[in-house]
Scaffold this motif. Structure first.
Motif, PDB file in Angstrom:
ATOM      1  N   ALA A  89      96.771  40.806  16.307  1.00 16.16           N
ATOM      2  CA  ALA A  89      97.844  40.530  17.263  1.00 16.16           C
ATOM      3  C   ALA A  89      99.180  40.477  16.525  1.00 16.16           C
ATOM      4  O   ALA A  89      99.438  39.542  15.755  1.00 16.16           O
ATOM      5  N   HIS A  96      92.158  31.420  23.182  1.00 18.11           N
ATOM      6  CA  HIS A  96      93.179  32.375  23.613  1.00 18.11           C
ATOM      7  C   HIS A  96      94.461  31.973  22.895  1.00 18.11           C
ATOM      8  O   HIS A  96      94.966  30.866  23.076  1.00 18.11           O
ATOM      9  N   ALA A 101      98.390  33.408  21.625  1.00 17.26           N
ATOM     10  CA  ALA A 101      99.412  34.443  21.821  1.00 17.26           C
ATOM     11  C   ALA A 101     100.710  34.024  21.140  1.00 17.26           C
ATOM     12  O   ALA A 101     101.128  32.858  21.213  1.00 17.26           O
ATOM     13  N   TRP A 102     101.337  34.995  20.493  1.00 13.02           N
ATOM     14  CA  TRP A 102     102.651  34.740  19.896  1.00 13.02           C
ATOM     15  C   TRP A 102     103.663  34.390  20.982  1.00 13.02           C
ATOM     16  O   TRP A 102     103.693  35.014  22.046  1.00 13.02           O
ATOM     17  N   ARG A 103     104.507  33.411  20.689  1.00 13.42           N
ATOM     18  CA  ARG A 103     105.644  33.090  21.557  1.00 13.42           C
ATOM     19  C   ARG A 103     106.930  33.630  20.925  1.00 13.42           C
ATOM     20  O   ARG A 103     107.773  34.221  21.587  1.00 13.42           O
ATOM     21  N   CYS A 158     103.177  39.965  16.191  1.00 12.85           N
ATOM     22  CA  CYS A 158     104.317  39.307  16.819  1.00 12.85           C
ATOM     23  C   CYS A 158     105.306  40.414  17.199  1.00 12.85           C
ATOM     24  O   CYS A 158     105.846  41.095  16.329  1.00 12.85           O
ATOM     25  N   TRP A 209     100.698  33.105  27.718  1.00 12.58           N
ATOM     26  CA  TRP A 209     101.348  34.160  26.952  1.00 12.58           C
ATOM     27  C   TRP A 209     102.830  34.234  27.303  1.00 12.58           C
ATOM     28  O   TRP A 209     103.299  33.588  28.243  1.00 12.58           O
ATOM     29  N   ARG A 210     103.554  35.027  26.538  1.00 13.81           N
ATOM     30  CA  ARG A 210     104.978  35.262  26.773  1.00 13.81           C
ATOM     31  C   ARG A 210     105.189  36.712  27.195  1.00 13.81           C
ATOM     32  O   ARG A 210     104.678  37.634  26.556  1.00 13.81           O
ATOM     33  N   TYR A 211     105.924  36.904  28.293  1.00 10.82           N
ATOM     34  CA  TYR A 211     106.402  38.228  28.681  1.00 10.82           C
ATOM     35  C   TYR A 211     107.789  38.434  28.083  1.00 10.82           C
ATOM     36  O   TYR A 211     108.639  37.533  28.147  1.00 10.82           O
ATOM     37  N   ASP A 237     107.542  32.534  29.840  1.00 10.65           N
ATOM     38  CA  ASP A 237     106.253  31.999  29.395  1.00 10.65           C
ATOM     39  C   ASP A 237     105.417  31.611  30.610  1.00 10.65           C
ATOM     40  O   ASP A 237     105.913  30.955  31.538  1.00 10.65           O
TER      41      ASP A 237
END
Length: 677
Positions: free
Chosen positions: A119, A165, A167-169, A121, A223-225, A234
C-alpha cells in the motif's frame, strides 16, 4: 441452530495431529490417482512454463513516474516487488529494479510469509505498508517500508498479524481498524474499532480512537479519499452485514457523523465534492425515489443538509449492471456489464452537471480496471474474451487517445474455436444466459467432454475471460468449456443477485442444472461427458447440484468450498455471510439451509459421481473442515471421494507458481480421467 449430530466435527480442528494424519492419508490417496497419472508431470511443467513466460503481462501500479510490479519466477518463488519506467515498459525492456524481496524477507525472519499487498502512500509513494501473510491466508501483518532505501523504516509503523484494515491518511498518519489478537472483534473475526495513528518520536506513535461499532456489527473499515491535489475526505464504513452498512464522515475535529444514505448502498468513488453511489435498494430522498440498480452522483453538501442536487448517472435496466467505478483527475469512469459484456462510460463535470460519453474501448468481452495514476487523466485497463488473449491498454480519458502496452501471448490457436452466448430456461421460466466455447466443427452427438463452470453468489458476475490454460489443455483435446451466468451473481444488477439470496439460494442451483440440461438437450454433451467446477460459493453450488441431481454429472471439481450450512456461521469468517445465505440460528432459516446443505443431504442409496474436493490448511476464510467433513461423510456412506488439501495459499491461492501449476494439473488430469478416458 440445529443440533443434528455431526460425527465428523472433529475434522474441524486445525492443530490436532490426528486430523493432520487423516488429511495426509487423503492427500496420499488422491496423489496416487492423479499425480501418478503419466500425464500429470509433463502437464504441470507445461503450465509452470506458461506462468513463467517472460512475455506474460507484468501488471503494475504507477506512482510518481515508477511502474511497480509483483513478480514470481523460479528464482523468486515467493516473489519480488520491482519497478521500471514507463519508457522502458513501452519498449518491452526487462530492466526492472528490485525494491523488495519477499523470499529474502521470509528467510531472514524464518517465516512462511507471502506478499498480501503493498500500500503506497499516495502523496509520498516511496513510503509503503508491506502486508505479509502466513501461508497466504487473509490475515496479515503490516510494516512500513522505504522503497528508496529498500529497507524497513526505523521506528516506523508496524501492526500485528490479523484481519486488519489499514489505510494511509497522509505520510505521517494512518487509519487503523485492528483485527489482531486481543483487539475487539466481531463475531466474524473482523475489526470493530477505528483508530487514527499519528507518527511519533522514537516510534511512540499517538493512537486516538475514532469509532467503535456495536458487538453485532460485521466489520468496520476506514480510508481517505483524495479529491484533486488539495481536497480530501475521511470516511468510515460500518457494516452490519455483508450488504447493509452505514457510512460515517470524519470531520476536521475527528468527530464522526453518519451519512443518511440507505443501508444497501455502496459509495464507489468521490470526485468534485460528490459521492458516486450504487444502490441495491430503492431510496426515497427529497420526495424522489431512486430505483435499485441506479448509479447516482450525490453531493456531500446534500447529505449534510445543505443545497445540492442528486443526479442519476446510470439507470437500472433488465440486462445491465454497474460492475465498477474509477475516477481520474477530471472524470468518473463507469465499467458497465451490458448483456454480460463490458463497456465503459465517462462522466465529465461541466456547467453544474455530469455529462456522459462513450469511451473508445472494445465491447465484445470483459474489461477490468488495472491502474489509475493519481492526479492524472490516465486509466489503464485490460481487455480479453474467451478466445482473445488479454491486452493491457493505457487510455487518456480526457482525449480518448490510447496505446496497447502489452499483449498476452496466445496460449493456443483460437482459429479452430468459437464462443457463443446461449440461453437456458429455468424451472420458473426465467432465461439464464451461458457461454459455450467449443471447436467450430464440433459434432452435436452428445459425446463432447464438457466442463461447466459457475459461481452464483455475492453479486459476483461470471464474465468471458480468456480461457488460457483450458484452451491449450482442454479445448485442444476435444473438450468444450461452458460458463453459466446464473442468479445469485451480479450479471444483471441487484435484482439478479437477490433472486437467489438467503433462503432462496436453491434458485441458483436450479439455474445451474437448467444450463446442464440445456447442454445435454442441445446435443453438445451427455451426463457421462459433463463435469462441473466451482470454488468457494461456487463449491457450494457444484456440491449442492451433485447431491440434488447426481444423474446429470460425471465429474465434480469442488474447490475451497462451503458445505456445512448448519455450522458455517461458527467457522472462521462464516458469520459475515448471514446476509447471503441466512442464519442457522433462526429455526425457519435453519430448515431451509438444512434442506440444501450438501453435507447434510448426502444419501447412502444415491449414485454420485466421483468428486474432487480441494482446500487449504491455511484458508482462514472458508474453513477447510467443510471439504474434510464432506469427504469423510461420503466415504462413510460408501461413496468414493477425493480430497487434496495444500498447506499454503489460503482461500485465494496466494502461493508460489509451483503450487498453482500443480493444482491446475491435478484438476485437468481428474477431468481427463472422468470425461475423456
Amino acid at each position: 441452530m440445529s443440533h443434528l449430530p455431526d460425527t465428523h466435527q472433529w475434522l474441524e480442528s486445525l492443530d490436532d495431529p490426528v486430523v493432520d494424519s487423516w488429511v495426509a492419508a487423503q492427500n496420499k490417496r488422491t496423489q496416487a490417482v492423479l499425480d501418478a497419472d503419466q500425464r500429470y508431470a509433463p502437464l504441470r511443467q507445461e503450465i509452470l512454463s506458461h506462468l513463467r513466460d517472460t512475455r506474460q503481462i507484468p501488471f503494475f501500479s504507477e506512482h510518481a513516474g515508477w511502474l511497480y510490479n509483483f513478480h514470481q519466477d523460479e528464482h523468486h518463488p515467493r516473489g519480488i516487488y520491482r519497478r521500471t519506467t514507463l519508457a522502458d515498459y513501452q519498449a518491452a525492456s526487462q530492466q526492472w529494479h528490485t525494491v523488495l524481496d519477499v523470499d529474502a524477507i521470509a528467510a531472514a525472519a524464518g517465516k512462511d510469509w507471502y506478499l498480501d499487498g503493498v500500500a503506497h502512500c499516495t502523496v509520498q509513494p516511496s513510503r509503503v505498508l508491506v502486508h505479509l501473510s502466513e501461508g497466504g491466508g487473509d490475515a496479515s501483518l503490516a510494516w512500513e517500508y522505504d522503497l528508496e532505501t529498500a529497507s524497513w523504516v526505523e521506528q516506523g509503523f508496524r501492526f500485528p498479524h490479523g484481519k486488519n484494515h489499514i489505510a494511509w491518511r497522509d505520510p505521517d498518519s494512518v487509519l487503523v481498524c485492528p483485527g489482531w489478537k486481543g483487539a475487539p472483534l466481531s463475531r466474524s473475526g473482523y475489526p470493530r474499532e477505528v483508530w487514527l495513528v499519528e507518527r511519533g518520536v522514537d516510534g511512540q506513535h499517538q493512537w486516538q480512537q475514532l469509532f467503535v461499532a456495536d458487538q453485532e456489527a460485521m466489520m468496520v473499515a476506514a480510508w481517505r479519499y483524495l479529491d484533486g491535489p488539495d481536497g480530501w475526505l475521511d470516511l468510515i464504513e460500518a457494516a452490519d452485514g455483508f450488504y447493509s452498512k452505514t457510512y460515517h464522515l470524519i470531520d476536521a475535529a475527528l468527530q464522526t457523523h453518519p451519512l443518511p444514505l440507505p443501508p444497501k448502498a455502496d459509495i464507489e468513488a468521490y470526485l468534485h465534492g460528490q459521492f458516486i453511489v450504487k444502490l441495491a435498494e430503492d431510496w426515497c430522498w427529497q420526495d424522489k425515489t431512486h430505483a435499485a440498480g441506479s448509479l447516482l452522483a450525490v453531493p456531500l453538501t446534500c447529505l449534510l443538509g445543505d443545497e445540492g442536487r442528486i443526479q442519476q448517472l446510470v439507470a437500472p435496466a433488465a440486462r445491465l449492471a454497474v460492475e465498477s467505478v474509477e475516477t481520474t483527475r477530471s472524470s468518473v469512469v463507469v465499467n458497465l456489464i451490458d448483456n454480460v459484456r463490458s463497456r465503459l462510460l465517462a462522466f465529465d463535470w461541466q456547467d453544474g452537471s455530469w455529462h456522459a460519453r462513450s469511451l473508445p474501448v472494445p465491447d465484445s468481452g470483459v474489461i477490468e480496471f488495472a491502474d489509475q495514476p493519481w492526479n492524472s487523466d490516465v486509466l489503464c485497463y485490460s481487455f480479453s474474451d474467451f478466445l482473445t488473449p488479454t491486452g493491457l491498454y493505457r487510455l487518456n480519458v480526457a482525449t480518448g487517445e490510447q496505446d496497447c502496452l502489452r499483449q498476452q501471448p496466445a496460449a493456443f490457436d483460437a482459429s479452430r474455436f468459437m464462443a457463443e452466448q446461449c440461453w437456458a430456461t429455468a424451472s420458473d421460466g426465467v432465461d439464464i444466459p451461458y457461454f459455450v466455447v467449443r471447436a467450430r466443427d464440433t459434432v452435436l452427438d452428445g459425446q463432447t467432454p464438457t466442463l461447466l463452470y459457475g459461481y452464483g453468489g455475492f453479486e459476483v458476475p461470471m464474465m468471458p475471460y480468456y480461457v488460457e490454460n483450458f484452451g491449450a489443455h482442454w479445448l485442444e483435446k476435444g473438450g468444450a468449456f461452458v460458463l453459466a451466468c446464473i442468479r445469485g451473481g451480479g450479471e444483471f444488477g441487484p435484482g439478479w443477485h437477490q433472486a437467489a439470496q438467503g433462503i432462496k439460494r436453491p434458485v441458483s442451483f436450479d439455474d445451474f442444472c437448467s444450463v446442464a440440461e440445456a447442454l445435454i438437450g442441445s446435443g453438445l454433451t451427455s451426463p457421462d461427458k459433463l463435469g462441473i467446477e466451482g470454488g468457494s460459493n461456487g463449491g457450494l453450488l457444484v456440491a449442492a447440484c451433485m447431491v440434488r441431481r447426481p444423474e446429470l454429472f460425471k465429474a465434480v471439481v469442488c474447490e475451497v468450498p462451503l458445505l456445512d450450512m448448519l455450522r458455517y456461521t461458527e467457522l472462521l469468517a462464516g458469520a459475515s455471510w448471514i446476509d447471503e445465505y441466512g442464519d442457522p440460528a433462526d429455526p425457519q432459516q435453519a430448515a431451509a439451509l438444512q434442506a440444501y446443505s450438501p453435507y447434510h443431504q448426502l444419501q447412502a442409496a444415491a449414485r454420485y459421481p466421483l468428486p474432487l474436493f480441494t482446500t487449504s490448511t491455511r484458508d482462514d476464510r472458508v474453513h477447510p473442515g467443510h471439504a474434510r467433513k464432506m469427504v469423510a461423510q461420503m466415504q462413510a456412506l460408501g461413496h468414493p471421494a477425493m480430497l487434496m488439501e495444500t498447506d499454503a495459499g489460503g482461500h485465494t491461492g496466494n502461493a508460489g507458481q509451483e503450487q498453482t501449476a500443480a493444482e491446475l494439473a491435478r484438476v485437468l488430469v481428474y477431468l481427463y480421467q472422468q470425461l475423456m478416458d
